[in-house]
Design an enzyme around this catalytic site. Sequence first.
Site, PDB file in Angstrom:
ATOM      1  N   LYS A 124       0.830  -1.197   0.000  1.00 21.02           N
ATOM      2  CA  LYS A 124       0.000   0.000   0.000  1.00 21.02           C
ATOM      3  C   LYS A 124       0.869   1.253   0.000  1.00 21.02           C
ATOM      4  O   LYS A 124       0.625   2.186  -0.782  1.00 21.02           O
ATOM      5  CB  LYS A 124      -0.933   0.022   1.212  1.00 21.02           C
ATOM      6  CG  LYS A 124      -1.913   1.187   1.200  1.00 21.02           C
ATOM      7  CD  LYS A 124      -2.803   1.198   2.435  1.00 21.02           C
ATOM      8  CE  LYS A 124      -2.059   1.719   3.634  1.00 21.02           C
ATOM      9  NZ  LYS A 124      -2.938   1.956   4.799  1.00 21.02           N
ATOM     10  N   ASP A 142      -6.804   0.946   1.136  1.00 18.43           N
ATOM     11  CA  ASP A 142      -6.859   1.002   2.595  1.00 18.43           C
ATOM     12  C   ASP A 142      -8.245   0.560   3.056  1.00 18.43           C
ATOM     13  O   ASP A 142      -9.042   0.037   2.274  1.00 18.43           O
ATOM     14  CB  ASP A 142      -6.516   2.415   3.084  1.00 18.43           C
ATOM     15  CG  ASP A 142      -7.575   3.443   2.702  1.00 18.43           C
ATOM     16  OD1 ASP A 142      -8.514   3.099   1.933  1.00 18.43           O
ATOM     17  OD2 ASP A 142      -7.489   4.586   3.182  1.00 18.43           O
TER      18      ASP A 142
END
Length: 213
Positions: A124, A142
């Site tokens: 991420k 997320d």
Amino acid sequence: MVKQLPYGTLRQIFERFRESDPEPKGELDHTNAYTLLVAVALSAQATDKGVNRATRDLFARVSTPQEMLELGEEQLIEHIKTIGLFRNKAKNVMKMSRILVDDFGGEVPNSRAALESLPGVGRKTANVVLNMWWGMPTQAVDTHIFRVGNRTGIAPGKDVVAVERAIEDNIPADFQHHAHHWLILHGRYVCKARNPNCSVCVIEEFCPKEGVE
């Protein structure tokens, strides 16, 4: 699990997002690729606002890996001690900075594999840096994107990698660059986990409201 929305509906949804916010921006303060990398690494299990408060003075003093090494771990801790997991994050930032100086000439690499080789940098974080700094159409999934993707059918998936793949595979290419910012901001301020604000949602007519009471 809610079904994947068809191409035509996705195009309408992202046209709405673009009309309401043509150039969505990430909310982490930074001055260059290195400070962005540090900010994103610090943001795990913390709010962007909290990270920005902690890094305001830090980034006034530090803008390169070498400057971070010169600052030292204890001084870094003093700057970021209001952030969750600050001791472990400080260790990772220092290790990351040493590797950047020793192995990358003090520069932040712009490949996902190289970024993920750094301490404290996962998929991420790498995707955020690649998207925000180098303009690559990467998707940093997320909790907000995971929720919105599954609740709306924009990008359903059983885990974050599946949602990332659903975005890349299904959302029209001309929306890929800003897709994750539109979805994060939508999840943060409109399609919230509790009490989603459907009355102001620009894509409400397309939403099956999966999981919304």
